[in-house]
Scaffold this active site. Sequence first.
Site, mmCIF file in Angstrom:
data_model
loop_
_atom_site.group_PDB
_atom_site.id
_atom_site.type_symbol
_atom_site.label_atom_id
_atom_site.label_comp_id
_atom_site.label_asym_id
_atom_site.label_seq_id
_atom_site.Cartn_x
_atom_site.Cartn_y
_atom_site.Cartn_z
ATOM 1 N N CYS A 1 2.678 -1.033 -5.790
ATOM 2 C CA CYS A 1 1.625 -1.081 -6.821
ATOM 3 C C CYS A 1 2.036 -1.754 -8.124
ATOM 4 C CB CYS A 1 1.127 0.337 -7.096
ATOM 5 S SG CYS A 1 0.226 1.023 -5.706
ATOM 6 N N VAL B 1 -2.916 4.818 1.390
ATOM 7 C CA VAL B 1 -4.104 5.351 0.716
ATOM 8 C C VAL B 1 -5.156 5.814 1.721
ATOM 9 C CG1 VAL B 1 -6.083 4.656 -0.708
ATOM 10 C CG2 VAL B 1 -3.772 4.120 -1.441
ATOM 11 N N GLU C 1 -7.860 4.659 -6.582
ATOM 12 C CA GLU C 1 -6.989 5.745 -6.145
ATOM 13 C C GLU C 1 -5.759 5.803 -7.046
ATOM 14 O OE1 GLU C 1 -7.481 8.210 -3.824
ATOM 15 O OE2 GLU C 1 -5.720 8.812 -4.936
ATOM 16 N N LYS D 1 11.401 4.631 -4.247
ATOM 17 C CA LYS D 1 11.486 5.944 -4.904
ATOM 18 C C LYS D 1 11.721 6.984 -3.823
ATOM 19 C CE LYS D 1 7.216 7.743 -6.019
ATOM 20 N NZ LYS D 1 5.910 7.846 -6.574
HETATM 21 P P1 NAD Z 1 -1.165 -0.442 3.281
HETATM 22 O O1 NAD Z 1 -0.645 -1.809 3.417
HETATM 23 O O2 NAD Z 1 -0.271 0.727 3.514
HETATM 24 O O3 NAD Z 1 -2.424 -0.250 4.276
HETATM 25 C C1 NAD Z 1 -3.471 -1.161 4.389
HETATM 26 C C2 NAD Z 1 -4.079 -0.992 5.779
HETATM 27 O O4 NAD Z 1 -5.257 -1.777 5.860
HETATM 28 C C3 NAD Z 1 -3.153 -1.475 6.905
HETATM 29 O O5 NAD Z 1 -2.995 -0.453 7.854
HETATM 30 C C4 NAD Z 1 -3.916 -2.673 7.506
HETATM 31 O O6 NAD Z 1 -3.731 -2.817 8.907
HETATM 32 C C5 NAD Z 1 -5.340 -2.305 7.172
HETATM 33 N N1 NAD Z 1 -6.291 -3.416 7.189
HETATM 34 C C6 NAD Z 1 -6.159 -4.656 6.654
HETATM 35 N N2 NAD Z 1 -7.271 -5.366 6.859
HETATM 36 C C7 NAD Z 1 -8.143 -4.560 7.523
HETATM 37 C C8 NAD Z 1 -9.472 -4.718 7.985
HETATM 38 N N3 NAD Z 1 -10.146 -5.851 7.788
HETATM 39 N N4 NAD Z 1 -10.062 -3.705 8.623
HETATM 40 C C9 NAD Z 1 -9.397 -2.550 8.830
HETATM 41 N N5 NAD Z 1 -8.136 -2.325 8.398
HETATM 42 C C10 NAD Z 1 -7.523 -3.328 7.746
HETATM 43 O O7 NAD Z 1 -1.818 -0.370 1.842
HETATM 44 P P2 NAD Z 1 -1.859 0.883 0.849
HETATM 45 O O8 NAD Z 1 -0.532 1.076 0.236
HETATM 46 O O9 NAD Z 1 -2.544 2.012 1.508
HETATM 47 O O10 NAD Z 1 -2.807 0.291 -0.294
HETATM 48 C C11 NAD Z 1 -4.184 0.098 -0.073
HETATM 49 C C12 NAD Z 1 -4.841 -0.211 -1.398
HETATM 50 O O11 NAD Z 1 -4.741 0.930 -2.263
HETATM 51 C C13 NAD Z 1 -4.200 -1.359 -2.172
HETATM 52 O O12 NAD Z 1 -5.188 -2.050 -2.861
HETATM 53 C C14 NAD Z 1 -3.276 -0.661 -3.153
HETATM 54 O O13 NAD Z 1 -3.048 -1.418 -4.304
HETATM 55 C C15 NAD Z 1 -4.087 0.577 -3.474
HETATM 56 N N6 NAD Z 1 -3.263 1.720 -3.904
HETATM 57 C C16 NAD Z 1 -2.101 1.980 -3.276
HETATM 58 C C17 NAD Z 1 -1.359 3.100 -3.663
HETATM 59 C C18 NAD Z 1 -0.034 3.409 -3.010
HETATM 60 O O14 NAD Z 1 0.725 4.223 -3.560
HETATM 61 N N7 NAD Z 1 0.279 2.817 -1.860
HETATM 62 C C19 NAD Z 1 -1.820 3.925 -4.696
HETATM 63 C C20 NAD Z 1 -3.043 3.642 -5.295
HETATM 64 C C21 NAD Z 1 -3.762 2.526 -4.886
#
Ligand code: NAD
Length: 442
Positions: free
Chosen positions: A264, A12, A152, A325
């Site tokens: 998710c 995201v 998002e 997927k």
């Molecule tokens: P992800 O695990 O790919 O990325 C999270 C990132 O945050 C990692 O790179 C991690 O190192 C970093 N991080 C953790 N703690 C941190 C901190 N204190 N400071 C700075 N960086 C830090 O996660 P994602 O898939 O991008 O999901 C992020 C959020 O968005 C989640 O809540 C998820 O539910 C939501 N979301 C995800 C999607 C999806 O398709 N992946 C879609 C919509 C919403």
Amino acid sequence: MKKITIIGTGYVGLVGGAGISDFGHQVTCADIDENKINLLNNGKIPIYEPGLHELVEKNMEAGRLAFTTDLKKAVEVSEVIFIAVGTPISDNGEAELKYVKSAAITIGENMKSYKVICTKSTVPVGTGYWITDLIRSSSKNNIPFDYVSNPEFLREGSAVKDFIWPDRVVIGASTKKSFEILKEVYEPLYRNKRSIMHTSIVTSEMIKYAANAFLALKISYINEVANLCEIVGADVYEVSKAMGQDGRISPKFLHPGPGFGGSCFPKDTEAFASLFRKNGLKLRTIEAAIETNVHQKLRMVEKLKKLVGDTLKNKTIAVLGLSFKPNTDDVRESSSIILIENILSGGGNVQAYDPIANNAMMDFFPNINYFEKWEDACEGADCAVIMTEWNEFRAISLKILKLKLRTPIVLDTRNIINVKKLKEDNFQFDNIGNVGLHENEN
Ligand code: NAD
């Protein structure tokens, strides 16, 4: 042009950061993961997402997109700060908020001027109040800020397109000032007449969970319908096609398969159900959808066993597709994990292939054999199981597949292989919901 910082550079944060810089803003993506930031600063993309490399490269070259591990500075320089860290599932089914907490404290401790602090991470309804308190209590000089919820909705595999061309943008803001600032961030979407909704913070948080849980419900529903189709002799493809033509239903998310996975739906349905329990309610529909999903994943194992002679002992299974997927390398909660676990615990061997996700799956199963081509993964196997609907499997040559397999057996959990051809080539096969049952009659 706004100065924007995104904390958390995952699926995201990275897609959002690249997308917002493409809107013309100055974006800093910050993460605690040094490896990830080093890769990005060297022009490499740590995840697979179509179109992302080009978008990042273009905006880095234009000087609008930068990557850093210096969170303190990243907070100081920007007016708008997005929190996009992970919220994985915790042991009790609730969303794990420790990364959000740490990001909020970092922001509070390091802000020196007014900020709009906006959460993109999926957080339980009501978390906005908690984040606001955390920021306020960690800010030394009572720096003013506004808190916004901006969930998002992008989908992995088409994340770039979804971000730049969203169905809607939801902005949960309690002040006009912060809403106007977010409107400026998303200005090009206004011009493109995308729907931008202004809601309260708590409503915005609710929208995200209600939407994801509903989509998961649709998948579990059609999976159950498919299971009955198999018993009564109906074809689920025809059932879902006819259902989908009803405008009230829509054809999307009506494809039966091996159960939903990804980062998710599994965690968001659990967290939503848990939120209902915490509030003295029961989310029966979603609890049933979760249970159905667990069964659906195990049902694939039962189907496989039935095809190969009721035992997996000493059987070699080619697992084609590891990501949850197509068009992503994300294997989190992928149905392939349950399948592989069961093949191994049943005494079988796995020959795995995914066009993109082999490396990601090695974290879960370092000791199975991975291949660079599906043909090699199928060599000498007792059965090929299609687990992800990658395009290259749609066009799979059954002649070659038959030559490679020890026995011509296929389990197509995505219903992408032409049943008529499987029959013509004398494959023993199964799919989900009897798709193609009547092929020879038409
Ligand atoms: P992800 O695990 O790919 O990325 C999270 C990132 O945050 C990692 O790179 C991690 O190192 C970093 N991080 C953790 N703690 C941190 C901190 N204190 N400071 C700075 N960086 C830090 O996660 P994602 O898939 O991008 O999901 C992020 C959020 O968005 C989640 O809540 C998820 O539910 C939501 N979301 C995800 C999607 C999806 O398709 N992946 C879609 C919509 C919403």
